[in-house]
Structure formats: C-alpha cells, structure tokens
Scaffold this active site. Sequence first.
Site, PDB file in Angstrom:
ATOM      1  N   LYS A  40       0.954  -1.209  -0.128  1.00  0.00           N
ATOM      2  CA  LYS A  40       0.053  -0.148   0.013  1.00  0.00           C
ATOM      3  C   LYS A  40       0.829   1.160   0.024  1.00  0.00           C
ATOM      4  CE  LYS A  40      -1.752   1.448   4.033  1.00  0.00           C
ATOM      5  NZ  LYS A  40      -1.358   2.807   4.249  1.00  0.00           N
ATOM      6  N   ARG A 114      -4.228  10.775   2.887  1.00  0.00           N
ATOM      7  CA  ARG A 114      -3.573  11.851   2.925  1.00  0.00           C
ATOM      8  C   ARG A 114      -2.546  11.779   1.322  1.00  0.00           C
ATOM      9  NH1 ARG A 114      -1.452  13.928   7.692  1.00  0.00           N
ATOM     10  NH2 ARG A 114       0.980  13.576   6.896  1.00  0.00           N
ATOM     11  N   CYS A 138      -5.378   7.977   9.045  1.00  0.00           N
ATOM     12  CA  CYS A 138      -5.950   7.363  10.285  1.00  0.00           C
ATOM     13  C   CYS A 138      -5.689   8.244  11.310  1.00  0.00           C
ATOM     14  CB  CYS A 138      -4.931   6.047  10.439  1.00  0.00           C
ATOM     15  SG  CYS A 138      -5.628   4.593   9.405  1.00  0.00           S
ATOM     16  N   ASP A 328       4.246   0.398  12.357  1.00  0.00           N
ATOM     17  CA  ASP A 328       2.728  -0.320  11.845  1.00  0.00           C
ATOM     18  C   ASP A 328       2.862  -2.065  12.302  1.00  0.00           C
ATOM     19  OD1 ASP A 328       1.865   1.799   9.815  1.00  0.00           O
ATOM     20  OD2 ASP A 328       3.767   1.781   9.262  1.00  0.00           O
ATOM     21  N   VAL A 350       6.889   6.865  16.854  1.00  0.00           N
ATOM     22  CA  VAL A 350       6.824   7.722  15.465  1.00  0.00           C
ATOM     23  C   VAL A 350       5.590   8.642  15.578  1.00  0.00           C
ATOM     24  CG1 VAL A 350       6.380   7.313  13.265  1.00  0.00           C
ATOM     25  CG2 VAL A 350       7.921   5.900  14.418  1.00  0.00           C
TER      26      VAL A 350
HETATM   27  N1  EPU Z   1       5.099  14.566  10.480  1.00  0.00           N
HETATM   28  C1  EPU Z   1       5.275  15.994  10.698  1.00  0.00           C
HETATM   29  N2  EPU Z   1       5.081  16.897   9.923  1.00  0.00           N
HETATM   30  C2  EPU Z   1       5.234  16.373   8.543  1.00  0.00           C
HETATM   31  C3  EPU Z   1       5.035  14.983   8.256  1.00  0.00           C
HETATM   32  C4  EPU Z   1       5.145  14.227   9.209  1.00  0.00           C
HETATM   33  O1  EPU Z   1       5.411  16.245  11.886  1.00  0.00           O
HETATM   34  O2  EPU Z   1       4.953  17.373   7.666  1.00  0.00           O
HETATM   35  C5  EPU Z   1       5.492  13.634  11.517  1.00  0.00           C
HETATM   36  C6  EPU Z   1       4.169  12.987  11.875  1.00  0.00           C
HETATM   37  O3  EPU Z   1       3.106  13.420  12.339  1.00  0.00           O
HETATM   38  C7  EPU Z   1       4.727  11.416  12.549  1.00  0.00           C
HETATM   39  C8  EPU Z   1       6.289  11.633  11.933  1.00  0.00           C
HETATM   40  O4  EPU Z   1       6.312  12.706  11.315  1.00  0.00           O
HETATM   41  O5  EPU Z   1       4.705  11.837  13.787  1.00  0.00           O
HETATM   42  C9  EPU Z   1       6.192  10.317  10.836  1.00  0.00           C
HETATM   43  O6  EPU Z   1       5.286  10.725   9.702  1.00  0.00           O
HETATM   44  P1  EPU Z   1       5.894  10.196   8.130  1.00  0.00           P
HETATM   45  O7  EPU Z   1       5.689  11.426   7.491  1.00  0.00           O
HETATM   46  O8  EPU Z   1       6.986   9.484   8.335  1.00  0.00           O
HETATM   47  O9  EPU Z   1       4.314   9.400   8.011  1.00  0.00           O
HETATM   48  P2  EPU Z   1       3.675   9.213   6.540  1.00  0.00           P
HETATM   49  O10 EPU Z   1       4.339   9.529   5.505  1.00  0.00           O
HETATM   50  O11 EPU Z   1       2.343  10.218   6.967  1.00  0.00           O
HETATM   51  C10 EPU Z   1       3.845   6.868   6.287  1.00  0.00           C
HETATM   52  C11 EPU Z   1       2.788   5.544   6.057  1.00  0.00           C
HETATM   53  C12 EPU Z   1       2.048   5.126   7.569  1.00  0.00           C
HETATM   54  C13 EPU Z   1       3.424   4.770   8.281  1.00  0.00           C
HETATM   55  C14 EPU Z   1       4.316   5.973   8.440  1.00  0.00           C
HETATM   56  C15 EPU Z   1       5.687   5.634   9.126  1.00  0.00           C
HETATM   57  C16 EPU Z   1       1.803   5.975   3.879  1.00  0.00           C
HETATM   58  C17 EPU Z   1       0.532   6.407   3.048  1.00  0.00           C
HETATM   59  N3  EPU Z   1       1.722   6.203   5.065  1.00  0.00           N
HETATM   60  O12 EPU Z   1       2.726   7.859   6.763  1.00  0.00           O
HETATM   61  O13 EPU Z   1       1.336   4.205   7.289  1.00  0.00           O
HETATM   62  O14 EPU Z   1       2.918   4.592   9.686  1.00  0.00           O
HETATM   63  O15 EPU Z   1       4.701   6.361   6.936  1.00  0.00           O
HETATM   64  O16 EPU Z   1       6.302   4.546   8.634  1.00  0.00           O
HETATM   65  O17 EPU Z   1       2.917   5.681   3.283  1.00  0.00           O
HETATM   66  C18 EPU Z   1      -0.280   2.618   7.762  1.00  0.00           C
HETATM   67  O18 EPU Z   1      -0.113   2.050   6.611  1.00  0.00           O
HETATM   68  O19 EPU Z   1      -1.171   2.185   8.511  1.00  0.00           O
HETATM   69  C19 EPU Z   1       0.316   3.962   7.999  1.00  0.00           C
HETATM   70  C20 EPU Z   1      -0.042   4.923   8.780  1.00  0.00           C
END
Ligand code: EPU
Length: 456
Positions: A40, A114, A138, A328, A350
């Site tokens: 995904k 997102r 989520c 995850d 995280v």
């Molecule tokens: N964060 C910020 N500012 C930002 C972006 C992120 O403060 O502009 C913080 C977030 O709030 C969080 C941390 O940084 O505390 C990590 O966020 P990250 O950007 O790494 O996560 P993401 O890209 O939003 C993806 C996956 C998540 C997975 C995380 C960590 C996708 C669509 N989602 O999210 O997957 O948990 O990376 O590996 O790729 C899931 O599959 O259930 C899921 C939530």
Amino acid sequence: MNSLVKEASRAGESVGLTVDRLAIDGGIPLKGRIEVRGAKNLVTKAMVASLLGETPSLLRSVPDISDVRVVRGLLEVHGVTVTEGAEPGDLILDPTNVRSAHMADIDAHAGSSRIPILFCGPLLHQLGEAFIPDLGGCRIGDRPIDFHLDALRRFGAVVDKLPSGIRITAPHGLRGAHIELPYPSVGATEQVLLTATRAKGITELRNAAIEPEIMDLIAILQKMGAIISVEPNRVILIEGVDKLDGYTHRAIFDRNEAASWASAALATGGDVFVGGAKQEHMMTFLNIFRKVGGKFDIYDDGIRFYHPGTPLKPVVVETDVHPGFMTDWQQPLIVALTQAEGASIVHETVYENRFGFTDALIEMGADITVHKTGLVGTARRVPRRDLEQAAVVVGPTPLHGADIVVPDLRGGFSHLIAALTAEGRSTVSNVGIISRGYENFLAKLEALGARFTVEG
Ligand code: EPU
C-alpha cells in the site's frame, strides 16, 4: 466461502462499504497459506509518480484495497486514464491528458487519505498549480504537513491557505534545493523525490527516510529517467531532468501486511505461510519475532511463520524509522505479547497516539498499561522524541470475546487477531476500514480456517 464473504471479496475494496460487522468465534489457530501483493505504502505513491511521465506507466502487483481506489479516483479527476492491464493486479496509468481539478472534486475523491499532498510536485511541473483539500488519514495523532510545505517552498513554490484547503503555485518554476528534514518523514521524503526529479538543478535532501518502499519509488523514478543517488547517512542527491517517461514496475511486497499475518499466526498458536514475503525487507521484524519465541522458515516464494508450541517470551521493543521496528508492526505484535510469559515493553516513538487500540484488548482480558511518556531507565536505540509513549504488556492472559469497534487500519487488524485469539464470540464493528490496506482479508481469514460470519 459463505455468500456474503464471496460478495464482499468480489467487490474487493467495497468490502469496506458492504461489510461493517463480523461475529468471530475465536480460539482456533490460523493455519494455511495466503499471498501478499504490492505494498500500500509504495503502490499509492507509484501511481502518483505516473503523473510525471510523458508516456503511460504500467504498475504490477497492485492490491485491491480502498487506498488504491482513492488514488485512482484522484488521478482520474486530474485527467489520467487508469485501466486494468493483462495480468491481475496490472494498472496502466496514462497521464497524456492531465488537467487541473476543482478542490471540491479532489475533496470528494480524497476521502480520508493523505495522498493528495503528494500530487503537489507533479502537478506543479505539469500544470503550474495544485489544490490540496484538508487531509485525513488514520486518527493516530496530529499528522501535520509542515515538512511537506516547507520543502515545497524551498523549491520555489508559493503556498496560499484557502478556507477549504491549500493552493500551491510556482510562478518562477521549481528549482533544486538544499533541504534538511527535522525528522526522516516517509511522506516528506517522497514529496521531495517527486518534486526534485524535474526541478531545475540539484537537490540535496538530508535526514531522508530510507524505507524499502522509498527505495522502490526511487527505482521507479530511475526507470522514468531520473538521476537519484542514495548516499550514506540519510542523504539523497537528485539531479533534475527536463523530461520523464512512463515506467513498467512490479511493486515491492507489503511487509506490513506480511508482519500482520505473522503476528496473527503467533497469537492464535497457528502456522501461516505468507506467499510473496521476502526476508531482506523484514529482518528487523524477524529478529523480534524470534526473540518472542516465534519460528519462521524462509523460502524463495515466501515465509512460513508459526508458533513454537512452547511458551512465548516477553520483549522490549521500540518503534522507529527504517531500519528500526516499524510503527505499523506494533499493534498486531502486541496481541501476541498478551500471550507471552512476563512483561513486555513497547515504546511508540513515531506517532503520538497509537496505543488507543489497546483499550479493546484490555476489555478482552489483556493486562496492558499505557504510559503517556516513555519509561525512564529503559534502553533506547537512538535519542527519542518528546512524543513517545509506552505500553507495558503483562502475560500470559487468556482473552475472552467482546464487542469491539475498529479504530484505525493497523489497530483494526490487531482487533481481528485479538478476536481470533479469544475464547468465545466477539463482534468486531467498523471492519470496513481494514480494507484500506488489507486486500481480501475476509477471504484470507477464511482460507486460514477462521470461524466468522458477516453480520452487517
Ligand atoms: N510529521 C510531521 N510533519 C510532517 C510530516 C510528518 O510532523 O509534515 C510527523 C508525523 O506527524 C509523524 C512522523 O512525522 O509523527 C512520521 O510521519 P511520516 O511522514 O513518516 O508518515 P507518513 O508518510 O504520513 C507513512 C505511512 C504510514 C506509516 C508512516 C511511518 C503511507 C501512506 N503512510 O505515513 O502508514 O506509519 O509512513 O512509516 O505511506 C499505515 O500504513 O497504516 C500507515 C499509517
């Protein structure tokens, strides 16, 4: 297969719409073989990357999950033609007629995803503007987009906040930039990659995320004509190019789904072969799985995960960015830890709110205490951020059936596992959310011998 399950499976993701509540009779070890397909967290980004090409792309091994449908809808409102290819799981994405979309249409298609934030770079290159509605995802913490917007500004983009979302323009085009992320965010790293490949000049990204899904995205971009090098110490260099073509690519397998089924095997005392899982991208998970006492055998075409038949052992684990233990993975693992002999500690570092799912486990008989801050005096692999929390899980505790409501994707899968582990009947509501990231999970549960009925 019972008829409702069949209908739900045929409808693929729309299981999320047609099935809301399951009655599960637990206490039966899951046994058998299931297959996992593309991740995904790669597939959805690879679909967005197709926007950058001047010719169609072919993405293979695409799972039938609702997040894929959301991105497909978003691409279609932007004029991308999306069709199925010859093999099951093939998607052909043709961006030849890409066009601007109205905020209301984007909003209507985005649902709780997102992903729209990642459309910014490609749309700025193709059309000079992008609209981003308020974003969902989520409910696991604030999940802000400040890193994304700061990075886009560094490329020369102008961000205007509107009542319904954000408008982003690039009046003078996009130029390569020096960017250091405050944290190795997965999404922000992808944002930079998708924007820098066609920006003028060189981009240096420091403190980048290096998850396997990101490496797979880089491989896709290289196939399209990008010049990207991954340097030591989380540095990525991108030399902008004028033009990119489409790609043909088979998506990396979903290691989150594989880890979820592995934990389900362990918690229920079962034996599950996860076809398509590969050792190289699961090594951190496999180490913890072994420390808990779980057994696994690696094969060319997948990994067999099984209960040892002897008591499980407690572990101390902390979530982290790759190559650490993924956030995850903790939710399904915690269900297995309720069956281990002794106290386990799981630090979540995280997200700031990712232990909410444990309430239901406690209701089912688990002994779990969630601490709002990290536990002082316990070993940490790297310095932690302020938001860390800890869950202490004391086992073994028999679980009993309960009426529970799925809160989010990964928490939801852990609820399923808990209901399958528990003695007696549970009803699990809001299961549709699980189809965001788990393809045909009802059919897979049935293939593994789970006893359940679809209630509504
Ligand atoms: N964060 C910020 N500012 C930002 C972006 C992120 O403060 O502009 C913080 C977030 O709030 C969080 C941390 O940084 O505390 C990590 O966020 P990250 O950007 O790494 O996560 P993401 O890209 O939003 C993806 C996956 C998540 C997975 C995380 C960590 C996708 C669509 N989602 O999210 O997957 O948990 O990376 O590996 O790729 C899931 O599959 O259930 C899921 C939530």
